[in-house]
Design an enzyme around this catalytic site. Structure first.
Site, PDB file in Angstrom:
ATOM      1  CE  LYS A 140      -1.948   2.651   3.251  1.00 18.80           C
ATOM      2  NZ  LYS A 140      -1.565   4.058   2.471  1.00 18.80           N
ATOM      3  CD  GLU A 176      12.964   3.833   8.527  1.00 15.47           C
ATOM      4  OE1 GLU A 176      12.811   4.723   9.253  1.00 15.47           O
ATOM      5  OE2 GLU A 176      13.064   4.110   7.228  1.00 15.47           O
ATOM      6  CB  CYS A 200      13.004   8.492   8.612  1.00 13.52           C
ATOM      7  SG  CYS A 200      14.015   7.494   7.497  1.00 13.52           S
ATOM      8  CD  GLU A 206      10.248  11.995  12.421  1.00 16.15           C
ATOM      9  OE1 GLU A 206       8.934  11.442  12.608  1.00 16.15           O
ATOM     10  OE2 GLU A 206      11.161  11.693  11.838  1.00 16.15           O
TER      11      GLU A 206
HETATM   12  O1  TXE Z   1       2.567   9.110   8.670  1.00 17.20           O
HETATM   13  P1  TXE Z   1       1.621   7.913   8.848  1.00 17.20           P
HETATM   14  P2  TXE Z   1       2.098  10.700   8.135  1.00 17.20           P
HETATM   15  C1  TXE Z   1       6.504  10.818  10.542  1.00 17.20           C
HETATM   16  C2  TXE Z   1       6.695  12.156  10.512  1.00 17.20           C
HETATM   17  C3  TXE Z   1       5.402  12.859   9.934  1.00 17.20           C
HETATM   18  C4  TXE Z   1       4.523  11.908  10.612  1.00 17.20           C
HETATM   19  C5  TXE Z   1       3.249  11.773  10.199  1.00 17.20           C
HETATM   20  O2  TXE Z   1       7.045  12.745  11.642  1.00 17.20           O
HETATM   21  O3  TXE Z   1       5.464  14.209  10.192  1.00 17.20           O
HETATM   22  O4  TXE Z   1       5.215  10.557  10.764  1.00 17.20           O
HETATM   23  O5  TXE Z   1       3.243  11.473   8.778  1.00 17.20           O
HETATM   24  C6  TXE Z   1      -0.337   4.471   6.484  1.00 17.20           C
HETATM   25  N1  TXE Z   1      -2.699   1.299   9.841  1.00 17.20           N
HETATM   26  N2  TXE Z   1       7.033  10.106   9.528  1.00 17.20           N
HETATM   27  O6  TXE Z   1       0.699  10.860   8.813  1.00 17.20           O
HETATM   28  O7  TXE Z   1       0.385   8.210   9.011  1.00 17.20           O
HETATM   29  C7  TXE Z   1      -0.501   5.567   5.653  1.00 17.20           C
HETATM   30  O8  TXE Z   1      -1.323   5.312   4.631  1.00 17.20           O
HETATM   31  C8  TXE Z   1      -1.985   0.942   8.937  1.00 17.20           C
HETATM   32  C9  TXE Z   1       8.174   9.426   9.559  1.00 17.20           C
HETATM   33  O9  TXE Z   1       2.102  10.582   6.698  1.00 17.20           O
HETATM   34  O10 TXE Z   1       2.506   6.789   9.736  1.00 17.20           O
HETATM   35  C10 TXE Z   1       0.701   5.550   4.970  1.00 17.20           C
HETATM   36  O11 TXE Z   1       0.818   4.779   3.880  1.00 17.20           O
HETATM   37  N3  TXE Z   1      -1.761   2.007   8.003  1.00 17.20           N
HETATM   38  C11 TXE Z   1       8.444   8.302   8.173  1.00 17.20           C
HETATM   39  C12 TXE Z   1       1.838   5.159   6.135  1.00 17.20           C
HETATM   40  O12 TXE Z   1       1.041   4.564   7.013  1.00 17.20           O
HETATM   41  C13 TXE Z   1      -1.631   3.285   8.213  1.00 17.20           C
HETATM   42  C14 TXE Z   1       7.692   8.806   6.916  1.00 17.20           C
HETATM   43  C15 TXE Z   1       2.602   6.496   6.536  1.00 17.20           C
HETATM   44  O13 TXE Z   1       1.618   7.585   7.354  1.00 17.20           O
HETATM   45  C16 TXE Z   1      -2.434   3.621   9.339  1.00 17.20           C
HETATM   46  C17 TXE Z   1       6.453   9.434   6.910  1.00 17.20           C
HETATM   47  C18 TXE Z   1      -3.081   2.532  10.199  1.00 17.20           C
HETATM   48  N4  TXE Z   1      -3.785   2.732  11.119  1.00 17.20           N
HETATM   49  C19 TXE Z   1       6.251  10.004   8.250  1.00 17.20           C
HETATM   50  N5  TXE Z   1      -2.659   4.667   9.313  1.00 17.20           N
HETATM   51  C20 TXE Z   1       9.654   7.740   8.010  1.00 17.20           C
HETATM   52  N6  TXE Z   1      10.012   6.880   9.022  1.00 17.20           N
HETATM   53  O14 TXE Z   1      10.405   8.045   7.168  1.00 17.20           O
HETATM   54  C21 TXE Z   1      -1.698   5.408   8.501  1.00 17.20           C
HETATM   55  N7  TXE Z   1      -1.097   4.388   7.759  1.00 17.20           N
END
Ligand code: TXE
Length: 488
Positions: A181, A257, A291, A388
């Site tokens: 996804k 991660e 990240c 972050e």
């Molecule tokens: O992340 P999400 P978001 C951090 C960074 C950012 C914050 C929020 O601080 O500001 O996270 O970003 C899916 N069950 N990082 O809101 O929500 C979602 O659809 C399963 C660090 O974008 O974690 C997407 O595909 N999946 C980071 C993925 O999770 C779910 C990179 C990431 O989204 C879900 C991005 C659920 N309940 C943000 N809810 C890094 N480690 O590089 C959401 N998703």
């Protein structure tokens, strides 16, 4: 402005076919440089994840084409996919820059790095070895490493294509089948990648791509009773939810991660200008949406003022604007939500008494652009030093001694990456030994290659990606003991 590009795929990819979502629903994907809709994408949810799992199960069947394929040929298929990506670098990078807002130049670099990762893992396919174990004089024991099975992969929007390849490559090398996804903000390159996988000749069901939202499609993957493993990159908050879902369903294997607040420590024996350049790139790469961003810059008090002067100048020189203009270094943040988060944290820094050396505001009126921002006089208790930010915001803290800075650097729930700049190898190695982080970069930053394991300590994650370690996340070990009349 943006290059004209034809969007070829907007539907779900299941069993080697592009299909509408079962619900018939669609969602828009937005160009963050102007806030306009690029395309309407089919919105997958639980019903579609279930269909994809059925396809992945058929492809993983004991006698399937994929399961019976010679591992060498599996590697050749991966190389073929890498060839097709190489053929289409310009198109994929254009889609990526349009959908994500990163510069076209950096999108090309991401795709090149992705090709290298795919080829690295292609080489592993026929080198996944078991062992023989001495167990006594009436037995022979050996181990086999087998694919874990049907895997679910949930990725973020900051490196859409590269994260896809980091997930696909070890899963394919080990012989798994997968359902990926992409993030709802950036589905376009994942769908194009799926089309290339079909063109390369991957059997139906091996690779499935379900665009959609986290709480629906993402959660359906994490909860699915027949998905054997879930690999996730994203926020720490959702990482917790994924583990809970895995525990409540079928104890699927989990690799995560997650976020970071990575320290970069600069001692007083360095060339200050060079150190400022490393620190600048460490935080501003990909607009801070990284990240492992070096988001806490600790600078020794003796060089602090000089360092801040260079850091400010570098940020001032950074050109913000149209991602397709080759002179531009920084495009927009990914969406309104992230833009608001970054601006909110910048405002908290101002209110809590940090000094804005440069930036601190939005840039322009259209799109989600943020000025490259440098804060000095940052203290550990401020939100900008603890949370972050995921934006183009450098926070510069002052320190006096190595013991003090190690203790402060480790005072966080995160532990993804870290860096140290010094000419003193003893100091560098003491730091490397004491820091609680999955990566330590000495006199450099972001030194990530396909061969080197990458992942987090503490709440920055579980498991490792890349390198041989990355394969282990997709393998089960089977022990086979044979009773013999005369053994070892
Ligand atoms: O992340 P999400 P978001 C951090 C960074 C950012 C914050 C929020 O601080 O500001 O996270 O970003 C899916 N069950 N990082 O809101 O929500 C979602 O659809 C399963 C660090 O974008 O974690 C997407 O595909 N999946 C980071 C993925 O999770 C779910 C990179 C990431 O989204 C879900 C991005 C659920 N309940 C943000 N809810 C890094 N480690 O590089 C959401 N998703």
């Amino acid at each position: 402005m943006a290059k004209q590009v034809q969007i070829k795929y907007t539907q779900l990819f299941i069993d080697n076919e592009f299909v509408d979502a079962t619900s018939g629903r669609k969602f828009p994907t937005i160009n963050p440089a102007n806030g306009k809709i690029i395309a309407e994408i089919s919105e997958g949810d639980k019903a579609d994840v279930n269909k994809a799992v059925e396809a992945a199960k058929r492809a993983f069947n004991r006698n399937s084409k994929w399961r019976t394929m010679n591992p060498y040929n599996r590697g050749q298929l991966m190389h073929k996919l890498a060839d097709l990506i190489t053929r289409d670098v310009d198109y994929i990078a254009t889609l990526e820059a349009l959908d994500n807002g990163k510069t076209y130049v950096s999108a090309v670099e991401d795709i090149q790095a992705s090709i290298a990762t795919l080829r690295y893992y292609a080489g592993w396919c026929d080198k996944i070895l078991g062992t023989t174990i001495p167990t006594g004089d009436s037995s022979v024991t050996l181990t086999r490493k087998e694919p874990v099975g049907i895997v679910g992969q949930i990725i973020p929007w900051n490196y859409p294509f590269m994260m896809l390849v980091w997930k696909w490559a070890p899963a394919l090398a080990t012989g798994c089948t997968l359902i990926l996804k992409p993030a709802e903000q950036t589905p376009l390159t994942a769908l194009y990648g799926a089309a290339l996988a079909k063109e390369a000749g991957f059997p139906a069901g091996v690779i499935n791509v379900i665009p959609g939202y986290g709480p629906t499609a993402g959660a359906a993957i994490a909860e699915h009773p027949e998905i054997c493993k879930v690999a996730f990159t994203g926020s720490t908050e959702v990482g917790h939810a994924i583990m809970v879902a895995a525990g409540k369903s079928n104890l699927k294997r989990v690799s995560l991660e997650l976020g970071g607040k990575s320290p970069l420590v600069i001692f007083d024996d360095v060339d200050v200008k060079e150190a400022a350049e490393i620190a600048h790139n460490a935080i501003f790469l990909n607009h801070g949406q990284n990240c492992c961003a070096g988001s806490r810059t600790f600078v020794h008090s003796k060089i602090y003022d000089e360092f801040v002067k260079h850091a400010k100048q570098l940020a001032l020189d950074r050109k913000v604007g149209d991602p397709f203009d080759p002179k531009i270094n920084q495009g927009p943040q990914i969406d309104q939500e992230m833009f608001d988060k970054v601006m909110g944290l910048i405002n908290s820094g101002k209110q809590q008494g940090a000094v804005v050396e440069t930036g601190g505001n939005r840039q322009g009126e259209i799109g989600f652009f943020v000025q490259p921002t440098v804060f000095s006089k940052v203290t550990d208790d401020m939100r900008i030093a603890k949370e972050e930010i995921f934006g183009p915001v450098q926070t510069i803290l002052k320190f006096e001694t190595i013991n003090e800075v190690i203790e402060r650097a480790n005072r966080t729930n995160y532990g993804l990456a870290s860096g140290v700049i010094t000419k003193d190898i003893n100091k560098a190695l003491e730091f490397a030994q004491a820091i609680e982080a999955g990566s330590v970069w000495i006199n450099c930053y972001d030194a990530i290659t396909p061969q080197t394991p990458f992942g987090g300590f503490k709440q920055s994650g579980i498991g490792r990606e890349l390198g041989e370690e990355g394969l282990k996340e997709y393998l089960e070990i089977k022990t086979i003991s044979i009773n013999v009349t005369k053994g070892n």
